[in-house]
Scaffold this motif. Structure first.
Motif, PDB file in Angstrom:
ATOM      1  N   GLU B 257      65.398 135.389  67.083  1.00  0.00           N
ATOM      2  CA  GLU B 257      66.628 134.597  67.114  1.00  0.00           C
ATOM      3  C   GLU B 257      67.105 134.551  68.557  1.00  0.00           C
ATOM      4  OE1 GLU B 257      68.208 133.125  64.511  1.00  0.00           O
ATOM      5  OE2 GLU B 257      69.982 132.492  65.647  1.00  0.00           O
ATOM      6  N   GLN B 258      67.090 133.361  69.148  1.00  0.00           N
ATOM      7  CA  GLN B 258      67.446 133.248  70.570  1.00  0.00           C
ATOM      8  C   GLN B 258      68.777 132.545  70.774  1.00  0.00           C
ATOM      9  OE1 GLN B 258      63.184 131.982  72.119  1.00  0.00           O
ATOM     10  NE2 GLN B 258      64.473 132.585  73.841  1.00  0.00           N
ATOM     11  N   ILE B 280      55.114 134.146  62.592  1.00  0.00           N
ATOM     12  CA  ILE B 280      56.131 134.223  63.640  1.00  0.00           C
ATOM     13  C   ILE B 280      57.087 133.051  63.462  1.00  0.00           C
ATOM     14  CG2 ILE B 280      56.565 134.117  66.135  1.00  0.00           C
ATOM     15  CD1 ILE B 280      53.843 135.388  66.578  1.00  0.00           C
ATOM     16  N   TYR B 281      58.357 133.365  63.470  1.00  0.00           N
ATOM     17  CA  TYR B 281      59.346 132.301  63.364  1.00  0.00           C
ATOM     18  C   TYR B 281      60.354 132.487  64.490  1.00  0.00           C
ATOM     19  CZ  TYR B 281      62.946 129.217  61.523  1.00  0.00           C
ATOM     20  OH  TYR B 281      63.856 128.209  61.382  1.00  0.00           O
ATOM     21  N   ALA B 282      60.426 131.496  65.383  1.00  0.00           N
ATOM     22  CA  ALA B 282      61.388 131.587  66.483  1.00  0.00           C
ATOM     23  C   ALA B 282      62.435 130.499  66.309  1.00  0.00           C
ATOM     24  CB  ALA B 282      60.673 131.424  67.821  1.00  0.00           C
ATOM     25  N   ARG B 283      63.684 130.917  66.241  1.00  0.00           N
ATOM     26  CA  ARG B 283      64.761 129.929  66.122  1.00  0.00           C
ATOM     27  C   ARG B 283      65.497 129.823  67.442  1.00  0.00           C
ATOM     28  NH1 ARG B 283      69.692 127.788  63.889  1.00  0.00           N
ATOM     29  NH2 ARG B 283      70.975 129.518  64.627  1.00  0.00           N
ATOM     30  N   LEU B 284      65.449 128.637  68.013  1.00  0.00           N
ATOM     31  CA  LEU B 284      66.104 128.393  69.292  1.00  0.00           C
ATOM     32  C   LEU B 284      67.494 127.848  68.966  1.00  0.00           C
ATOM     33  CD1 LEU B 284      63.198 128.862  69.978  1.00  0.00           C
ATOM     34  CD2 LEU B 284      63.206 126.900  71.486  1.00  0.00           C
ATOM     35  N   HIS B 288      69.283 125.443  76.453  1.00  0.00           N
ATOM     36  CA  HIS B 288      68.640 126.039  77.644  1.00  0.00           C
ATOM     37  C   HIS B 288      67.851 127.310  77.349  1.00  0.00           C
ATOM     38  CE1 HIS B 288      70.626 123.021  79.998  1.00  0.00           C
ATOM     39  NE2 HIS B 288      71.804 123.389  79.506  1.00  0.00           N
ATOM     40  N   ILE B 289      67.179 127.303  76.236  1.00  0.00           N
ATOM     41  CA  ILE B 289      66.356 128.465  75.873  1.00  0.00           C
ATOM     42  C   ILE B 289      64.916 128.210  76.281  1.00  0.00           C
ATOM     43  CG2 ILE B 289      65.335 129.635  73.855  1.00  0.00           C
ATOM     44  CD1 ILE B 289      68.079 129.242  72.494  1.00  0.00           C
ATOM     45  N   GLU B 290      64.249 129.274  76.684  1.00  0.00           N
ATOM     46  CA  GLU B 290      62.821 129.170  76.922  1.00  0.00           C
ATOM     47  C   GLU B 290      62.090 130.136  75.995  1.00  0.00           C
ATOM     48  OE1 GLU B 290      61.664 128.210  80.874  1.00  0.00           O
ATOM     49  OE2 GLU B 290      59.946 129.560  80.729  1.00  0.00           O
ATOM     50  N   CYS B 291      61.097 129.613  75.306  1.00  0.00           N
ATOM     51  CA  CYS B 291      60.379 130.422  74.322  1.00  0.00           C
ATOM     52  C   CYS B 291      58.881 130.218  74.498  1.00  0.00           C
ATOM     53  CB  CYS B 291      60.802 129.982  72.920  1.00  0.00           C
ATOM     54  SG  CYS B 291      59.927 130.829  71.605  1.00  0.00           S
ATOM     55  N   THR B 292      58.169 131.295  74.784  1.00  0.00           N
ATOM     56  CA  THR B 292      56.716 131.212  74.934  1.00  0.00           C
ATOM     57  C   THR B 292      56.056 132.110  73.902  1.00  0.00           C
ATOM     58  OG1 THR B 292      56.954 130.836  77.303  1.00  0.00           O
ATOM     59  CG2 THR B 292      54.775 131.474  76.515  1.00  0.00           C
ATOM     60  N   THR B 310      56.075 129.277  63.831  1.00  0.00           N
ATOM     61  CA  THR B 310      57.053 128.191  63.761  1.00  0.00           C
ATOM     62  C   THR B 310      58.019 128.331  64.931  1.00  0.00           C
ATOM     63  OG1 THR B 310      56.962 128.228  61.348  1.00  0.00           O
ATOM     64  CG2 THR B 310      58.822 127.060  62.352  1.00  0.00           C
ATOM     65  N   ILE B 311      58.190 127.257  65.662  1.00  0.00           N
ATOM     66  CA  ILE B 311      59.211 127.237  66.707  1.00  0.00           C
ATOM     67  C   ILE B 311      60.206 126.162  66.302  1.00  0.00           C
ATOM     68  CG2 ILE B 311      59.701 126.889  69.151  1.00  0.00           C
ATOM     69  CD1 ILE B 311      56.843 127.784  69.752  1.00  0.00           C
ATOM     70  N   ASP B 312      61.435 126.579  66.133  1.00  0.00           N
ATOM     71  CA  ASP B 312      62.446 125.697  65.564  1.00  0.00           C
ATOM     72  C   ASP B 312      63.472 125.323  66.642  1.00  0.00           C
ATOM     73  OD1 ASP B 312      64.295 124.390  64.042  1.00  0.00           O
ATOM     74  OD2 ASP B 312      64.419 125.929  62.477  1.00  0.00           O
TER      75      ASP B 312
END
Lengths: 254, 442
Positions: B257-258, B280-284, B288-292, B310-312
């Motif tokens: 959770e970002q 993997i589930y990443a919730r942006l 201005h978030i960076e997710c790698t 999943t990148i959301d």
């Protein structure tokens, strides 16, 4: 050094080499010239052992061994070097690491101790100077992102490091501007020696202004149709390949 | 879980009788609920258990588990890890960098003797979850079980109902942790080990967290849920390394959770286990978030490794990057399913996803499915999947320089895989992973 006897090779169903005969003695520089599609690059690749070509006749003897019976890596370890027309980019493989693996494979083959990282680096840096190779290229991935000239210089650099008995240069001049051509030629000339031979495959005469051959052979349609001294290259430049083909035709009619 | 259930598929969810296996998990859930913990968690657990009972283990009838047959788990005989044996000391091996914090777990239960946390600076909490739940539960209350949704997720539900322990890492506002933090879990043969980890990066904090999973060689089942919170302007480097034994089953769910202007940079390295699934589930959840999210899977034998990511993108102006590389040898099977959601509000999203696969044998398989769902119109999103073999031109080039065919092959495979390993931050771990890769691929 190298004796090619009636060598024939095809790719898929297409016959390309139709009986090549060639004798190269130690210290000699031979140039193979010919029009596009005559089989020049095929000859270079067959000698290096590329498996996409099928040899279907003839023999090649290299320093007393049956060359065609050896795997490509063994040919290299025995002292045969091919400078590629299109050097391959290999992302993720460090140039220095790759070349040290190659040098050590050759040394191991000859029962010599392998070089450690520091020893190799010292040795390689000296050789890099020979072809004016930017030392930072040594730390990059093999040929990745190199310019055309840098790739060709890297080939000659590898040749200098591997110290072959017979070097085959496959259209090393293609894509080079005049400065790069001079640098490459200077590298080759610096490596000339009484016990090292060269086979230079080229479409154009201009490389032979810088690397002066002992013999020039003209390859047409998979056969060597004419051989001569260095002046033959100039004659070809002047009259074009059509001249040789016409001469052949005339000979056939007569 | 009975065989009939596995065949029955997702529709017949009511069970009339409970199998022995399921009874064991019920006992585990009951035992877990009796450890010291706040009431809110007990409530979660009982709901999670009900959910698990309702769902049962997924079958290949479920779209998300189509290529991932979990029968070795649903039909496996595993014991609960309620008794902790000290005999497993020495399992950690020399994986971590020496200069690091280390939290060690055996079967998901904290092993204080193998851990190294005594010199943690002010502002860094690294502790066992069981201890936090007993002593300072308010620290985790806003986060624990708040992100990893167990509805419809059997393994998350099972984990939530049965976990006993795990790691808590919390980095306070403005604290930069220099040394990497290693969370190492070792699962012993025949054990079903739930592991629950929680990483809380507070505002403007920075840290590097490494999760390592090891096991004995005989069959086992580790079921991990890791929840990661990256608050505003925080930076987290995260590496998950799965090196379990050749007969192990490994199921892992990672939820990130970002918040605004945060950075999450991760690698998921998967070399071990017989069956391994990572979700993997990443919730942006802000701008201005960076997710790698990068990954590497190198498989041989009959290994089955499934990575679902999943990148959301829910908000504008965020970037996500994803590079997953796979090497499949022998009869192994790889699965990659990468979803990118770009929701209507997520304008100016920049997203790049790449999945590259190398098949080294005729019997190896890869199922790759990149999925982009874009509801915003001003975005830049690219994705691509490739499946290939070693480049014959590159092989010949190496051979033409004297390098033997086997070594040439090995050099090229390592070059391919190394791209992801080079992104691992701690140097010692990176070197160790390179070594492991050599051991595995020859």
């Amino acid at each position: 050094m190298l004796t090619i006897d009636n060598l024939q090779a095809k790719v898929e169903d297409k016959q390309i080499l139709r009986g090549i005969n060639l004798q190269i003695n130690p210290g000699e520089i031979h140039a193979i010239m010919g029009p596009n599609g005559s089989g020049k690059s095929t000859l270079a690749n067959v000698l290096a052992g590329r498996d996409m070509y099928e040899v279907n006749g003839g023999s090649v003897e290299f320093n007393g061994q049956d060359l065609l019976d050896l795997d490509p890596e063994v040919r290299a370890r025995e002292g045969l070097f091919l400078a590629f027309q299109y050097p391959v980019e290999i992302p993720g493989v460090n140039n220095t690491y790759f070349l040290r693996a190659a040098v050590n494979a050759v040394r191991k083959h000859h029962g010599e101790p392998e070089l450690d990282g520091a020893q190799f680096l010292k040795f390689a840096r000296e050789k890099a100077k020979l072809v004016e190779l930017d030392p930072t290229l040594m730390n990059r991935s093999v040929n990745e992102g190199f310019s055309g000239g840098e790739k060709k210089r890297n080939e000659i650099f590898q040749m200098a490091v591997l110290n072959p008995k017979l070097a085959i240069l496959d259209e090393t001049d293609s894509g080079l501007d005049i400065d790069a051509l001079r640098i490459v030629a200077n590298g080759v000339n610096a490596l000339r020696s009484p016990d090292r031979s060269f086979l230079i495959v080229t479409h154009y005469q201009r490389l032979l202004d810088y690397i002066v051959p002992d013999f020039v052979h003209v390859l047409v349609d998979g056969r060597i149709v004419k051989s001569g001294g260095k002046e033959l290259a100039l004659e070809l430049e002047e009259k074009g390949y059509a001249w040789v083909e016409e001469e052949l035709l005339a000979g056939a009619i007569a | 879980m009975g065989r009939g259930r596995a065949i029955g598929g997702g529709d017949c969810l009511k069970m009339t009788t409970m199998s022995d296996t399921n009874l064991k998990y019920r006992e585990a859930a009951l035992a877990a609920s009796q450890h010291p913990q706040p009431d809110w968690l007990k409530l979660f657990r009982s709901r999670a258990w009900n959910e698990f009972e309702k769902l049962g283990f997924p079958t290949t009838q479920h779209e998300e588990w189509k290529y991932c047959n979990v029968r070795p788990i649903s039909e496996g005989e595993f014991q609960s890890p309620l008794v902790f044996s000290q005999q497993t000391n020495g399992y950690i091996e020399n994986l971590g960098d020496d200069d690091a914090y280390l939290l060690a777990f055996v079967n998901g239960i904290y092993d204080i003797t193998a851990s190294k946390i005594s010199d943690a600076p002010v502002g860094l909490t690294i502790d066992s979850l069981a201890s936090v739940l007993k002593n300072i539960p308010d620290l985790v209350k806003p986060h624990l079980a708040n992100y990893a949704n167990f509805e419809g997720e059997a393994f998350v539900a099972l984990n939530t109902a049965t976990f006993v322990d795990g790691a808590v890492v919390r980095v306070a506002d403005n604290v930069v942790v220099e040394k990497p933090i290693f969370l190492v879990n070792y699962t012993t043969s025949g054990t079903a080990a739930p592991v629950r980890n929680l990483v809380i990066m507070e505002r403007n904090s920075q840290a590097t967290v490494i999760e390592i999973f090891l096991s004995e060689n005989e069959t086992s089942f580790s079921n991990i849920v890791t929840e990661i919170v990256v608050s505003e302007s925080a930076v987290l480097n995260h590496t998950k390394v799965q090196l379990e034994g050749g007969n192990a089953n490994h199921i892992s769910t990672q939820v990130i959770e970002q918040s605004k202007s945060s950075v999450f940079d991760s690698q998921n390295i998967c070399l071990g286990a017989s069956l391994a699934r990572t979700t993997i589930y990443a919730r942006l959840g802000a701008e201005h978030i960076e997710c790698t999210i990068d990954g590497l899977y190198c498989l041989n034998n009959n290994q089955l490794v499934d990575n679902h990511t999943t990148i959301d993108h829910a908000f504008p102006n965020c970037n996500s990057f994803e590079l997953y590389k796979g090497v499949m040898d022998e009869k192994s099977t790889g699965v990659f399913n990468g979803k990118i959601f770009v929701r209507q509000d997520a304008q100016k999203t920049d997203s790049k996803q790449t999945n590259q696969n190398l098949l080294l044998s005729d019997d190896a398989t890869i199922n790759t499915k990149p999925q982009l769902e874009i509801y915003a119109d001003d975005v830049r999103c690219t994705h691509g999947a490739t499946v290939g073999r070693l480049d014959p031109n590159a092989l010949f080039y190496l051979q033409a320089r004297g390098i033997g065919a086997e070594e040439a092959r090995s050099i090229l495979v390592h070059a391919f895989a190394n791209e992801v390993i080079q992104r691992v931050k701690p140097v010692g771990l990176r070197t160790e992973l390179e070594k492991r890769l050599y051991q595995k691929l020859g």
